[in-house]
Design an enzyme around this catalytic site. Structure first.
Site, PDB file in Angstrom:
ATOM      1  N   PRO A 163     -67.151  29.028 -36.132  1.00 57.15           N
ATOM      2  CA  PRO A 163     -66.345  29.450 -34.997  1.00 57.15           C
ATOM      3  C   PRO A 163     -67.091  30.135 -33.861  1.00 57.15           C
ATOM      4  O   PRO A 163     -67.696  31.181 -34.030  1.00 57.15           O
ATOM      5  CB  PRO A 163     -65.330  30.414 -35.610  1.00 57.15           C
ATOM      6  CG  PRO A 163     -65.400  30.192 -37.064  1.00 57.15           C
ATOM      7  CD  PRO A 163     -66.812  29.801 -37.324  1.00 57.15           C
ATOM      8  N   GLU A 164     -66.998  29.521 -32.711  1.00 56.60           N
ATOM      9  CA  GLU A 164     -67.388  30.138 -31.461  1.00 56.60           C
ATOM     10  C   GLU A 164     -66.107  30.254 -30.635  1.00 56.60           C
ATOM     11  O   GLU A 164     -65.020  29.957 -31.141  1.00 56.60           O
ATOM     12  CB  GLU A 164     -68.427  29.271 -30.743  1.00 56.60           C
ATOM     13  CG  GLU A 164     -69.671  29.015 -31.594  1.00 56.60           C
ATOM     14  CD  GLU A 164     -70.678  28.121 -30.912  1.00 56.60           C
ATOM     15  OE1 GLU A 164     -71.224  28.548 -29.893  1.00 56.60           O
ATOM     16  OE2 GLU A 164     -70.906  27.001 -31.385  1.00 56.60           O
TER      17      GLU A 164
ATOM     18  N   LYS B 142     -65.189  36.089 -29.729  1.00 60.36           N
ATOM     19  CA  LYS B 142     -64.889  35.439 -31.009  1.00 60.36           C
ATOM     20  C   LYS B 142     -63.923  36.263 -31.844  1.00 60.36           C
ATOM     21  O   LYS B 142     -63.731  35.972 -33.025  1.00 60.36           O
ATOM     22  CB  LYS B 142     -66.189  35.198 -31.778  1.00 60.36           C
ATOM     23  CG  LYS B 142     -67.225  34.374 -31.011  1.00 60.36           C
ATOM     24  CD  LYS B 142     -68.566  34.348 -31.719  1.00 60.36           C
ATOM     25  CE  LYS B 142     -69.638  33.748 -30.827  1.00 60.36           C
ATOM     26  NZ  LYS B 142     -70.992  33.895 -31.402  1.00 60.36           N
TER      27      LYS B 142
ATOM     28  N   ARG C 272     -82.089  31.889 -34.784  1.00 58.94           N
ATOM     29  CA  ARG C 272     -81.229  30.729 -34.955  1.00 58.94           C
ATOM     30  C   ARG C 272     -81.966  29.457 -34.590  1.00 58.94           C
ATOM     31  O   ARG C 272     -82.785  29.444 -33.664  1.00 58.94           O
ATOM     32  CB  ARG C 272     -79.981  30.855 -34.066  1.00 58.94           C
ATOM     33  CG  ARG C 272     -79.337  32.219 -34.074  1.00 58.94           C
ATOM     34  CD  ARG C 272     -78.882  32.620 -35.451  1.00 58.94           C
ATOM     35  NE  ARG C 272     -77.966  31.643 -35.997  1.00 58.94           N
ATOM     36  CZ  ARG C 272     -76.676  31.585 -35.711  1.00 58.94           C
ATOM     37  NH1 ARG C 272     -76.155  32.451 -34.896  1.00 58.94           N
ATOM     38  NH2 ARG C 272     -75.918  30.663 -36.240  1.00 58.94           N
TER      39      ARG C 272
END
Length: 259
Positions: free
Chosen positions: A2-3, A59, A249
């Site tokens: 989820p973004e 978010k 990331r």
DNA sequence: CACACTACCTGGGGGC
DNA sequence: TGCCCCCAGGTAGTGT
């Protein structure tokens, strides 16, 4: 997963889960997702209350409960929210299941439990918001330039930082920078105003489409649709894409288009 | 202060 | 088949 676009989709799930029925049952199937609230208190505070209109910042998803505290969801990397009928099976990762109006189920599902569910009074909500920059959907161009000014590190790190702009995650950042033709490791400080404007414009377009789809779409014409190929090539120019690690990331970019 | 890195969780996939 | 290691769309805490 989820973004911002995904969480916006979860907000829609709440809004369309048949109105604002009151909570008739609270089933905590895995207390490991509770943050700062006991199972007992969650049940006590929610049962009998109506879920109000959900709102989102970055978010984070906030659900007021009438005169009670606000129910706060964060979905980490694997969370989701769904609304279904009671007959539908509960799955292993459905950590919390609320029954609404005695008939609909609202399931908070999350495999990894990196984040979770909390109850917040207004001071708690303020504290969460204080740590966040403006929502990525609401940042105008001038504000965007202001937010990024004075940053030394990689532009991707700045975009990923929730205290700068709230809502962008790993896929969105790579997609935005690819569309704006900016290499992710570029120092933010070295970017011209013109380039920053291009990033802002790309952010707006990528978000608009992603919100409509409920996720960053894995289309073949997007970087996101290629990043998991064994040997990804740029959808725009066919160059082999590079992969590296930025801000911890995995980062995928095109060495030809983005420099 | 800005930035980088690690821990926190679980599970899927590849290499041996 | 089993085991081990790495990886995954996020964030908080810690150290430089």
């Amino acid at each position: 997963m989820p973004e911002l676009p995904d969480v916006e989709g979860f907000r829609q799930v709440l809004l369309t889960c048949r109105g604002r029925r009151s909570v008739t049952d609270v089933d905590v199937r895995d207390a490991g997702v509770l943050r700062g609230v006991s199972e007992e208190r969650l049940r006590k505070e929610l049962e009998g209350r109506r879920l109000g209109k959900a709102w989102r910042h970055g978010k984070w998803l906030f659900v007021p409960t009438g005169d009670g505290p606000t129910l706060v969801f964060h979905f980490g990397m694997t969370g989701s929210l769904r609304c279904c009928d009671q007959e539908e099976p509960i799955e292993a990762h459905d950590r919390i299941v609320l029954t609404l109006g005695g008939e609909r189920l609202l399931c908070y599902r999350d495999q990894r439990k990196l984040q979770g569910v909390r109850l917040a009074d207004s001071a708690d909500v303020d504290r969460i918001l204080e740590g966040l920059g403006p929502d990525a959907l609401a940042v105008d161009r001038d504000e965007f330039l202001e937010l990024l000014s004075g940053r030394r590190g990689a532009v991707k790190s700045a975009l990923m930082d929730q205290s700068v702009v709230a809502g962008l995650g790993n896929l969105l950042c790579d997609e935005i920078l690819w569309r704006a033709r900016v290499a992710p490791r570029t120092s933010t400080r070295s970017l011209s105003e013109k380039t920053l404007r291009r990033i802002h414009a790309a952010m707006g377009r990528v978000l608009a489409t992603s919100v409509r789809d409920g996720c960053v779409p894995p289309r073949r014409s997007w970087l996101t649709g290629r990043r998991d190929d064994s040997e990804p090539v740029c959808p725009r120019c066919g160059t082999s894409m590079r992969s590296t690690r930025i801000a911890g990331r995995r980062t995928v970019w095109c060495p030809h288009c983005q420099n």
